[in-house]
Scaffold this motif. Structure first.
Motif, PDB file in Angstrom:
ATOM      1  N   GLU A  45       0.864  -1.180   0.000  1.00  0.00           N
ATOM      2  CA  GLU A  45       0.000   0.000   0.000  1.00  0.00           C
ATOM      3  C   GLU A  45       0.898   1.227   0.000  1.00  0.00           C
ATOM      4  OE1 GLU A  45      -2.785  -0.213   3.253  1.00  0.00           O
ATOM      5  OE2 GLU A  45      -3.198  -2.331   2.825  1.00  0.00           O
ATOM      6  N   THR A  46       0.442   2.282  -0.641  1.00  0.00           N
ATOM      7  CA  THR A  46       1.237   3.511  -0.753  1.00  0.00           C
ATOM      8  C   THR A  46       0.400   4.702  -0.315  1.00  0.00           C
ATOM      9  OG1 THR A  46       0.551   3.892  -3.033  1.00  0.00           O
ATOM     10  CG2 THR A  46       2.551   2.590  -2.704  1.00  0.00           C
ATOM     11  N   ALA A  47       1.076   5.811  -0.077  1.00  0.00           N
ATOM     12  CA  ALA A  47       0.379   7.059   0.257  1.00  0.00           C
ATOM     13  C   ALA A  47       1.162   8.227  -0.327  1.00  0.00           C
ATOM     14  CB  ALA A  47       0.255   7.218   1.774  1.00  0.00           C
ATOM     15  N   PHE A  48       0.429   9.232  -0.755  1.00  0.00           N
ATOM     16  CA  PHE A  48       1.024  10.508  -1.156  1.00  0.00           C
ATOM     17  C   PHE A  48       0.739  11.454  -0.003  1.00  0.00           C
ATOM     18  CE2 PHE A  48       0.152   8.273  -5.063  1.00  0.00           C
ATOM     19  CZ  PHE A  48       1.284   8.521  -5.827  1.00  0.00           C
ATOM     20  N   ASP A  49       1.793  11.868   0.683  1.00  0.00           N
ATOM     21  CA  ASP A  49       1.630  12.642   1.909  1.00  0.00           C
ATOM     22  C   ASP A  49       2.577  13.835   1.889  1.00  0.00           C
ATOM     23  OD1 ASP A  49       0.752  13.310   4.479  1.00  0.00           O
ATOM     24  OD2 ASP A  49       2.272  12.044   5.433  1.00  0.00           O
ATOM     25  N   ASP A  50       2.021  15.025   1.837  1.00  0.00           N
ATOM     26  CA  ASP A  50       2.800  16.260   1.918  1.00  0.00           C
ATOM     27  C   ASP A  50       3.941  16.290   0.897  1.00  0.00           C
ATOM     28  OD1 ASP A  50       3.296  18.822   2.944  1.00  0.00           O
ATOM     29  OD2 ASP A  50       4.753  18.039   4.398  1.00  0.00           O
ATOM     30  N   GLY A  51       3.630  15.935  -0.352  1.00  0.00           N
ATOM     31  CA  GLY A  51       4.619  15.991  -1.421  1.00  0.00           C
ATOM     32  C   GLY A  51       5.557  14.804  -1.490  1.00  0.00           C
ATOM     33  N   GLU A  52       5.323  13.795  -0.673  1.00  0.00           N
ATOM     34  CA  GLU A  52       6.162  12.590  -0.664  1.00  0.00           C
ATOM     35  C   GLU A  52       5.322  11.370  -1.004  1.00  0.00           C
ATOM     36  OE1 GLU A  52       9.393  12.493  -0.173  1.00  0.00           O
ATOM     37  OE2 GLU A  52       9.808  14.419   0.774  1.00  0.00           O
ATOM     38  N   LEU A  53       5.917  10.429  -1.725  1.00  0.00           N
ATOM     39  CA  LEU A  53       5.329   9.112  -1.929  1.00  0.00           C
ATOM     40  C   LEU A  53       5.929   8.213  -0.867  1.00  0.00           C
ATOM     41  CD1 LEU A  53       3.848   6.825  -3.403  1.00  0.00           C
ATOM     42  CD2 LEU A  53       5.795   6.718  -4.982  1.00  0.00           C
ATOM     43  N   THR A  54       5.076   7.613  -0.020  1.00  0.00           N
ATOM     44  CA  THR A  54       5.559   6.773   1.069  1.00  0.00           C
ATOM     45  C   THR A  54       4.933   5.391   0.997  1.00  0.00           C
ATOM     46  OG1 THR A  54       3.832   7.516   2.604  1.00  0.00           O
ATOM     47  CG2 THR A  54       5.905   8.772   2.588  1.00  0.00           C
ATOM     48  N   PHE A  55       5.632   4.431   1.598  1.00  0.00           N
ATOM     49  CA  PHE A  55       5.124   3.063   1.717  1.00  0.00           C
ATOM     50  C   PHE A  55       5.839   2.400   2.876  1.00  0.00           C
ATOM     51  CE2 PHE A  55       8.050   3.498  -1.860  1.00  0.00           C
ATOM     52  CZ  PHE A  55       9.089   2.633  -1.528  1.00  0.00           C
ATOM     53  N   GLY A  56       5.272   1.313   3.350  1.00  0.00           N
ATOM     54  CA  GLY A  56       5.835   0.655   4.515  1.00  0.00           C
ATOM     55  C   GLY A  56       6.086  -0.814   4.295  1.00  0.00           C
ATOM     56  N   SER A  57       6.762  -1.398   5.260  1.00  0.00           N
ATOM     57  CA  SER A  57       7.023  -2.832   5.280  1.00  0.00           C
ATOM     58  C   SER A  57       6.858  -3.303   6.719  1.00  0.00           C
ATOM     59  CB  SER A  57       8.442  -3.127   4.779  1.00  0.00           C
ATOM     60  OG  SER A  57       8.722  -4.504   4.863  1.00  0.00           O
ATOM     61  N   MET A  58       6.041  -4.319   6.903  1.00  0.00           N
ATOM     62  CA  MET A  58       5.827  -4.846   8.252  1.00  0.00           C
ATOM     63  C   MET A  58       7.133  -5.390   8.807  1.00  0.00           C
ATOM     64  SD  MET A  58       2.176  -6.689   7.493  1.00  0.00           S
ATOM     65  CE  MET A  58       1.858  -7.264   9.138  1.00  0.00           C
ATOM     66  N   SER A  59       7.271  -5.360  10.124  1.00  0.00           N
ATOM     67  CA  SER A  59       8.477  -5.882  10.774  1.00  0.00           C
ATOM     68  C   SER A  59       8.747  -7.312  10.313  1.00  0.00           C
ATOM     69  CB  SER A  59       8.320  -5.863  12.297  1.00  0.00           C
ATOM     70  OG  SER A  59       8.243  -4.537  12.751  1.00  0.00           O
ATOM     71  N   GLY A  60       9.986  -7.577   9.947  1.00  0.00           N
ATOM     72  CA  GLY A  60      10.381  -8.929   9.548  1.00  0.00           C
ATOM     73  C   GLY A  60      10.053  -9.294   8.112  1.00  0.00           C
ATOM     74  N   ALA A  61       9.381  -8.404   7.364  1.00  0.00           N
ATOM     75  CA  ALA A  61       9.012  -8.724   5.981  1.00  0.00           C
ATOM     76  C   ALA A  61      10.246  -8.697   5.085  1.00  0.00           C
ATOM     77  CB  ALA A  61       7.975  -7.732   5.463  1.00  0.00           C
ATOM     78  N   ARG A  62      10.265  -9.580   4.097  1.00  0.00           N
ATOM     79  CA  ARG A  62      11.396  -9.682   3.186  1.00  0.00           C
ATOM     80  C   ARG A  62      11.558  -8.416   2.342  1.00  0.00           C
ATOM     81  NH1 ARG A  62      14.336 -11.431   5.725  1.00  0.00           N
ATOM     82  NH2 ARG A  62      15.730 -11.164   3.970  1.00  0.00           N
ATOM     83  N   LYS A  63      10.435  -7.775   1.945  1.00  0.00           N
ATOM     84  CA  LYS A  63      10.589  -6.582   1.096  1.00  0.00           C
ATOM     85  C   LYS A  63      11.321  -5.470   1.833  1.00  0.00           C
ATOM     86  CE  LYS A  63       5.886  -5.157   1.814  1.00  0.00           C
ATOM     87  NZ  LYS A  63       4.589  -5.313   1.209  1.00  0.00           N
TER      88      LYS A  63
END
Length: 151
Positions: A45-63
């Protein structure tokens, strides 16, 4: 570092169309590189927040481990098929490639790592208004917005 804000400033109408494709569906696909250099495809999942494209990775995830080791990524919007007879209304698909910059911990929801995109390339592939040609538009920090049409 090239932020999403830079894409919006350089090609506002193009950036708006690409963002609309990413915002149209919750789940996207990201490609990262494994330790041996082979590709890995993961949902994200992604987000456009205050001029930034952000995304996350759950703890321990390979990505997340992939991105911390080699920050290169390719992100793909959700893909939908054109409706038969209405191909000219197909919105197309969008891609963003670049480097993931670690930005700390995720502060809401499950724990994990937050990344922001250092954007290297943005692409929007769609059909022309007559639905007779494939249109590929792309933007890079060095060359700005370009377009090519293919049969």
């Amino acid at each position: 570092m090239t932020s999403w804000r830079d894409v919006e400033a350089g090609a506002p109408e193009f950036a708006a169309r690409v963002r609309a494709l990413f915002d149209a569906h919750r789940h996207k696909t990201i490609a990262t590189l494994r330790a041996d250099g082979s590709p890995r495809i993961s949902g994200i999942e992604t987000a456009f927040d205050d001029g930034e494209l952000t995304f996350g990775s759950m703890s321990g995830a390979r990505k997340g481990a992939d991105l911390r080791r080699d920050p290169r990524f390719a992100l793909h919007s959700a893909t939908v098929d054109p409706v038969d007879g209405q191909e000219a209304q197909w919105p197309g698909e969008a891609k963003i490639a670049g480097r993931a910059i670690a930005s700390g911990e995720i502060t809401e929801g499950p724990s994990g790592d937050l990344f922001r995109a250092d954007v290297a390339e943005v692409v929007h592939t769609h059909l022309n208004p007559q639905a007779t040609l494939l249109v590929v538009e792309w933007w890079t920090p060095a060359q700005g917005h370009r377009t090519v049409e293919r049969e």
